[in-house]
Scaffold this active site. Sequence first.
Site, PDB file in Angstrom:
ATOM      1  N   CYS A   3       0.716  -1.000  -0.227  1.00  0.00           N
ATOM      2  CA  CYS A   3      -0.232  -0.004   0.119  1.00  0.00           C
ATOM      3  C   CYS A   3       0.924   1.171   0.200  1.00  0.00           C
ATOM      4  O   CYS A   3       1.819   1.630   0.626  1.00  0.00           O
ATOM      5  CB  CYS A   3      -0.865  -0.400   1.136  1.00  0.00           C
ATOM      6  SG  CYS A   3      -1.994   1.572   1.431  1.00  0.00           S
ATOM      7  N   CYS A  10      -6.953  -8.154  23.444  1.00  0.00           N
ATOM      8  CA  CYS A  10      -6.295  -7.299  22.404  1.00  0.00           C
ATOM      9  C   CYS A  10      -5.655  -6.210  23.393  1.00  0.00           C
ATOM     10  O   CYS A  10      -5.191  -5.306  21.932  1.00  0.00           O
ATOM     11  CB  CYS A  10      -7.701  -7.412  21.692  1.00  0.00           C
ATOM     12  SG  CYS A  10      -8.883  -6.646  22.698  1.00  0.00           S
ATOM     13  N   TYR A  37     -17.811 -11.014  29.110  1.00  0.00           N
ATOM     14  CA  TYR A  37     -17.196 -10.570  27.560  1.00  0.00           C
ATOM     15  C   TYR A  37     -17.757 -11.333  26.521  1.00  0.00           C
ATOM     16  O   TYR A  37     -17.423 -12.071  25.686  1.00  0.00           O
ATOM     17  CB  TYR A  37     -15.930 -10.159  27.625  1.00  0.00           C
ATOM     18  CG  TYR A  37     -16.002  -9.849  28.608  1.00  0.00           C
ATOM     19  CD1 TYR A  37     -16.569  -8.019  29.179  1.00  0.00           C
ATOM     20  CD2 TYR A  37     -15.523 -10.170  30.168  1.00  0.00           C
ATOM     21  CE1 TYR A  37     -15.646  -7.175  30.278  1.00  0.00           C
ATOM     22  CE2 TYR A  37     -14.515  -9.199  31.719  1.00  0.00           C
ATOM     23  CZ  TYR A  37     -14.637  -7.980  31.510  1.00  0.00           C
ATOM     24  OH  TYR A  37     -14.518  -8.227  32.230  1.00  0.00           O
TER      25      TYR A  37
HETATM   26  N1  SAH Z   1     -15.686 -13.547  23.517  1.00  0.00           N
HETATM   27  C1  SAH Z   1     -16.559 -12.618  22.497  1.00  0.00           C
HETATM   28  C2  SAH Z   1     -16.071 -10.856  21.708  1.00  0.00           C
HETATM   29  C3  SAH Z   1     -15.267 -10.735  22.699  1.00  0.00           C
HETATM   30  S1  SAH Z   1     -15.095  -8.532  22.988  1.00  0.00           S
HETATM   31  C4  SAH Z   1     -16.220 -12.715  20.927  1.00  0.00           C
HETATM   32  O1  SAH Z   1     -14.201 -13.505  20.960  1.00  0.00           O
HETATM   33  O2  SAH Z   1     -16.644 -12.497  19.848  1.00  0.00           O
HETATM   34  C5  SAH Z   1     -15.469  -7.875  24.229  1.00  0.00           C
HETATM   35  C6  SAH Z   1     -16.935  -7.852  24.331  1.00  0.00           C
HETATM   36  O3  SAH Z   1     -17.307  -7.727  26.151  1.00  0.00           O
HETATM   37  C7  SAH Z   1     -17.728  -7.284  23.397  1.00  0.00           C
HETATM   38  O4  SAH Z   1     -19.238  -8.089  22.980  1.00  0.00           O
HETATM   39  C8  SAH Z   1     -18.930  -6.241  24.512  1.00  0.00           C
HETATM   40  O5  SAH Z   1     -19.931  -5.342  24.128  1.00  0.00           O
HETATM   41  C9  SAH Z   1     -18.730  -6.481  25.775  1.00  0.00           C
HETATM   42  N2  SAH Z   1     -18.501  -5.730  26.727  1.00  0.00           N
HETATM   43  C10 SAH Z   1     -17.755  -4.592  26.891  1.00  0.00           C
HETATM   44  N3  SAH Z   1     -18.061  -4.160  28.336  1.00  0.00           N
HETATM   45  C11 SAH Z   1     -18.660  -5.047  29.420  1.00  0.00           C
HETATM   46  C12 SAH Z   1     -19.267  -5.591  30.581  1.00  0.00           C
HETATM   47  N4  SAH Z   1     -18.186  -4.673  31.212  1.00  0.00           N
HETATM   48  N5  SAH Z   1     -19.723  -6.465  31.165  1.00  0.00           N
HETATM   49  C13 SAH Z   1     -20.200  -7.611  30.040  1.00  0.00           C
HETATM   50  N6  SAH Z   1     -19.143  -7.129  28.333  1.00  0.00           N
HETATM   51  C14 SAH Z   1     -18.945  -6.600  27.730  1.00  0.00           C
END
Ligand code: SAH
Length: 456
Positions: free
Chosen positions: A74, A410, A314
Amino acid sequence: MGKPIARETFHGVCVDLSFEGKGVVKNGRDVYFVPGIFPSEEGDIEFAYMRAGQKFGRVVKLDKISPNRIEPRCKICSACGGCSFQQYAYPAQLVYKREKVKEQFRKIAKMDIEPLPCLGMDEPYFYRNKIQMPFGKDKRGNLYCGFYKEGTHVIVPVETCYIEDERAKKVLDAVKKLGKSFRIEPYEEDEGRGLLRHVLIRCAKHKEQVMVVLVTYKDAFPSRNNFVKALVKECPFITTVVQNVNSRHTNVILGEFERVLYGPGYIEDVLCGITFRISAKSFYQVNPIMTEQLYGKAIEAAKLTKNDVVFDAYSGIGTIGMVASRHCKQVIAVEIVKEAVADARRNAKANHIDNVSFYCGDASAFMVNMAEKKQHVDVVFLDPPRKGSDQRCLDAICKLAPSRVVYVSCDPSTLARDIAYLSKKYKLESVQPVDMFPHTMHVETVAMLSLRDSRK
Ligand code: SAH
């Protein structure tokens, strides 16, 4: 002879890369953070600006080039900044990412660890399944889209992005072309007018399904139906179009209100043999190839058995919990976004998975409650957003005392912080970096912890 060196210019050697990917250049006792210079490179650097007590510089001229510097595919990667690491050979990127994880543990957790080698992609291009771009209009009335230049709201126009699913370019080109003929005005932040804020595209990897979300400033959208018809005609691979209205003055891309304009309002994709429904607002990992690797590593680290009770904190649309459900007795999952929980419940049903329960709520509050009730849990998966978990959640884990905790992160700095906190009760067994985001500075990590023997 080059140009005379200006007053604030010095000759420096890059000794390291900062966690943002800027070169670390020393000038006597001073440290400068300089974009576009890699370790072992030398050159003339000029002072650019101070931020939060740190000095930032700019390369005037490079005299010595790193053997890891390559010609990026790029040509605008430096200006755009999204994947400035494209100028660095891919194997060297992987080495850097492993080092970055090690470094964060050393600095933040005061722990000297040896992460496993960073898992990389065989073909690290066109991997992103989610693309979101703001729109602008040039003097001739042509629409353009791109990425915000780092730290600004100036759009760097992007014609071809080498990390995004190739279908996205076709959609963006069609929106630009049709947007002009339909006289769609891009949203102008400063003036608070215009219509189109962002276009978000989600492409399924293992199904022929593509979602387009038109994020608009107002609900009223002149010729909405004709525009959508024309868009789908130009890109027949689009299976659903959603309008999302965001009238707030915010950096957050999506607003609350949504209207399905075409198709079912969601797409489906297959991950680890399970079909997932994904709505516009649900979180879904952006690199489907590496997500399978990541989940594979997380499940392997958990050493699940058929009697285990698993907690998926999460949980998003339920991906980790559902993959784990095949290897354990029961899964309890919690996620804060209600649309994602609704997706997760439907996903479990559609895949005939009946040993997972999904709850909508704050992970910390939920875990505190579980700990108070002295609920039994064998394994906890934690996959929080970048800011990491919080002390309430970590204290609740220590109280629940699952024998294994698998932390998927992440952001290595919040990971290191949280693991340092857990380490009074947990032993860190392994740390596996995974390259979910080639050519960017980001790295995903799976850390496995086991409960220390409390009798000792
Ligand atoms: N494990 C999933 C999502 C990971 S991303 C995967 O691998 O696809 C992190 C996630 O945490 C998101 O979906 C976000 O909406 C959620 N999240 C953010 N703050 C939170 C909280 N206080 N309690 C529960 N979930 C939360």
